[in-house]
Design a protein around this motif. Structure first.
Motif, PDB file in Angstrom:
ATOM      1  N   ASN A  46       6.693  -1.085   8.077  1.00 22.66           N
ATOM      2  CA  ASN A  46       5.630  -1.527   7.166  1.00 22.66           C
ATOM      3  C   ASN A  46       4.290  -1.614   7.892  1.00 22.66           C
ATOM      4  O   ASN A  46       3.251  -1.237   7.339  1.00 22.66           O
ATOM      5  CB  ASN A  46       5.976  -2.872   6.531  1.00 22.66           C
ATOM      6  CG  ASN A  46       7.003  -2.735   5.430  1.00 22.66           C
ATOM      7  OD1 ASN A  46       7.179  -1.663   4.853  1.00 22.66           O
ATOM      8  ND2 ASN A  46       7.702  -3.819   5.144  1.00 22.66           N
ATOM      9  N   ASN A  47       4.310  -2.122   9.119  1.00 22.75           N
ATOM     10  CA  ASN A  47       3.073  -2.194   9.895  1.00 22.75           C
ATOM     11  C   ASN A  47       2.517  -0.809  10.170  1.00 22.75           C
ATOM     12  O   ASN A  47       1.308  -0.579  10.052  1.00 22.75           O
ATOM     13  CB  ASN A  47       3.307  -2.943  11.206  1.00 22.75           C
ATOM     14  CG  ASN A  47       3.426  -4.432  11.013  1.00 22.75           C
ATOM     15  OD1 ASN A  47       3.015  -4.966   9.994  1.00 22.75           O
ATOM     16  ND2 ASN A  47       3.993  -5.108  11.989  1.00 22.75           N
ATOM     17  N   ALA A  48       3.379   0.130  10.525  1.00 26.81           N
ATOM     18  CA  ALA A  48       2.927   1.489  10.798  1.00 26.81           C
ATOM     19  C   ALA A  48       2.367   2.142   9.535  1.00 26.81           C
ATOM     20  O   ALA A  48       1.326   2.814   9.574  1.00 26.81           O
ATOM     21  CB  ALA A  48       4.076   2.314  11.362  1.00 26.81           C
ATOM     22  N   LEU A  49       3.029   1.929   8.409  1.00 21.39           N
ATOM     23  CA  LEU A  49       2.556   2.499   7.147  1.00 21.39           C
ATOM     24  C   LEU A  49       1.209   1.909   6.748  1.00 21.39           C
ATOM     25  O   LEU A  49       0.295   2.635   6.329  1.00 21.39           O
ATOM     26  CB  LEU A  49       3.599   2.256   6.049  1.00 21.39           C
ATOM     27  CG  LEU A  49       3.325   2.900   4.702  1.00 21.39           C
ATOM     28  CD1 LEU A  49       3.253   4.413   4.838  1.00 21.39           C
ATOM     29  CD2 LEU A  49       4.402   2.505   3.707  1.00 21.39           C
ATOM     30  N   ASN A  50       1.064   0.591   6.910  1.00 26.42           N
ATOM     31  CA  ASN A  50      -0.218  -0.050   6.590  1.00 26.42           C
ATOM     32  C   ASN A  50      -1.326   0.454   7.506  1.00 26.42           C
ATOM     33  O   ASN A  50      -2.462   0.655   7.066  1.00 26.42           O
ATOM     34  CB  ASN A  50      -0.099  -1.576   6.695  1.00 26.42           C
ATOM     35  CG  ASN A  50       0.682  -2.162   5.542  1.00 26.42           C
ATOM     36  OD1 ASN A  50       0.750  -1.574   4.467  1.00 26.42           O
ATOM     37  ND2 ASN A  50       1.282  -3.307   5.764  1.00 26.42           N
ATOM     38  N   TYR A  51      -1.004   0.670   8.780  1.00 31.01           N
ATOM     39  CA  TYR A  51      -1.999   1.212   9.703  1.00 31.01           C
ATOM     40  C   TYR A  51      -2.443   2.600   9.258  1.00 31.01           C
ATOM     41  O   TYR A  51      -3.635   2.917   9.271  1.00 31.01           O
ATOM     42  CB  TYR A  51      -1.431   1.253  11.120  1.00 31.01           C
ATOM     43  CG  TYR A  51      -2.334   1.957  12.085  1.00 31.01           C
ATOM     44  CD1 TYR A  51      -3.451   1.323  12.608  1.00 31.01           C
ATOM     45  CD2 TYR A  51      -2.083   3.276  12.449  1.00 31.01           C
ATOM     46  CE1 TYR A  51      -4.289   1.982  13.483  1.00 31.01           C
ATOM     47  CE2 TYR A  51      -2.915   3.930  13.323  1.00 31.01           C
ATOM     48  CZ  TYR A  51      -4.021   3.285  13.837  1.00 31.01           C
ATOM     49  OH  TYR A  51      -4.854   3.944  14.703  1.00 31.01           O
ATOM     50  N   LEU A  52      -1.491   3.454   8.879  1.00 33.91           N
ATOM     51  CA  LEU A  52      -1.847   4.804   8.448  1.00 33.91           C
ATOM     52  C   LEU A  52      -2.695   4.789   7.185  1.00 33.91           C
ATOM     53  O   LEU A  52      -3.675   5.532   7.074  1.00 33.91           O
ATOM     54  CB  LEU A  52      -0.578   5.627   8.223  1.00 33.91           C
ATOM     55  CG  LEU A  52       0.197   6.016   9.477  1.00 33.91           C
ATOM     56  CD1 LEU A  52       1.499   6.701   9.102  1.00 33.91           C
ATOM     57  CD2 LEU A  52      -0.641   6.902  10.360  1.00 33.91           C
ATOM     58  N   LYS A  53      -2.338   3.931   6.241  1.00 32.97           N
ATOM     59  CA  LYS A  53      -3.128   3.834   5.001  1.00 32.97           C
ATOM     60  C   LYS A  53      -4.537   3.332   5.289  1.00 32.97           C
ATOM     61  O   LYS A  53      -5.516   3.836   4.735  1.00 32.97           O
ATOM     62  CB  LYS A  53      -2.423   2.911   4.007  1.00 32.97           C
ATOM     63  CG  LYS A  53      -1.192   3.512   3.381  1.00 32.97           C
ATOM     64  CD  LYS A  53      -0.555   2.536   2.402  1.00 32.97           C
ATOM     65  CE  LYS A  53       0.689   3.106   1.775  1.00 32.97           C
ATOM     66  NZ  LYS A  53       1.342   2.166   0.855  1.00 32.97           N
ATOM     67  N   LEU A  54      -4.647   2.330   6.157  1.00 31.38           N
ATOM     68  CA  LEU A  54      -5.957   1.793   6.505  1.00 31.38           C
ATOM     69  C   LEU A  54      -6.794   2.831   7.247  1.00 31.38           C
ATOM     70  O   LEU A  54      -7.993   2.980   6.979  1.00 31.38           O
ATOM     71  CB  LEU A  54      -5.791   0.536   7.366  1.00 31.38           C
ATOM     72  CG  LEU A  54      -7.069  -0.179   7.771  1.00 31.38           C
ATOM     73  CD1 LEU A  54      -7.807  -0.688   6.541  1.00 31.38           C
ATOM     74  CD2 LEU A  54      -6.764  -1.328   8.701  1.00 31.38           C
ATOM     75  N   ALA A  55      -6.178   3.570   8.153  1.00 34.75           N
ATOM     76  CA  ALA A  55      -6.904   4.605   8.883  1.00 34.75           C
ATOM     77  C   ALA A  55      -7.395   5.701   7.936  1.00 34.75           C
ATOM     78  O   ALA A  55      -8.512   6.208   8.085  1.00 34.75           O
ATOM     79  CB  ALA A  55      -6.016   5.202   9.973  1.00 34.75           C
ATOM     80  N   GLN A  56      -6.583   6.045   6.950  1.00 35.74           N
ATOM     81  CA  GLN A  56      -6.984   7.060   5.979  1.00 35.74           C
ATOM     82  C   GLN A  56      -8.165   6.570   5.142  1.00 35.74           C
ATOM     83  O   GLN A  56      -9.138   7.296   4.946  1.00 35.74           O
ATOM     84  CB  GLN A  56      -5.804   7.413   5.077  1.00 35.74           C
ATOM     85  CG  GLN A  56      -6.104   8.514   4.086  1.00 35.74           C
ATOM     86  CD  GLN A  56      -4.913   8.828   3.198  1.00 35.74           C
ATOM     87  OE1 GLN A  56      -4.002   8.020   3.096  1.00 35.74           O
ATOM     88  NE2 GLN A  56      -4.927   9.973   2.571  1.00 35.74           N
TER      89      GLN A  56
END
Length: 79
Positions: A46-56
């Motif tokens: 979940n942390n990795a997915l949130n990081y990717l969404k935020l970076a996008q």
């Protein structure tokens, strides 16, 4: 290819540690339950997915800011 001691020091080390017990397989009970492991894996994903969404989203915002701040000048074509 032979496996074993190649010199005198290796031979002494093999003799010294030949009878040593290095792994304890008597107690196979894990410190952590499978549910705890899955919970930690879930949090990490979940942390990795949130990081990717935020970076996008951040890259989209930066692109928009740069596009808005750019000064476009008309190009006069020579004829």
């Amino acid at each position: 290819m032979a496996i074993g001691a190649k010199d005198f020091i290796d031979k002494l080390l093999v003799e010294k540690y030949a009878q040593e017990k290095v792994d304890n397989h008597d107690n196979l009970e894990s410190k952590y339950s499978p549910n705890e492991v899955m919970d930690v894996m879930n949090l990490a994903s979940n942390n990795a997915l949130n990081y990717l969404k935020l970076a996008q989203r951040l890259s989209i915002v930066c692109y928009a800011v740069n596009a808005k701040a750019a000064k476009y000048e008309p190009v006069v074509l020579a004829q």
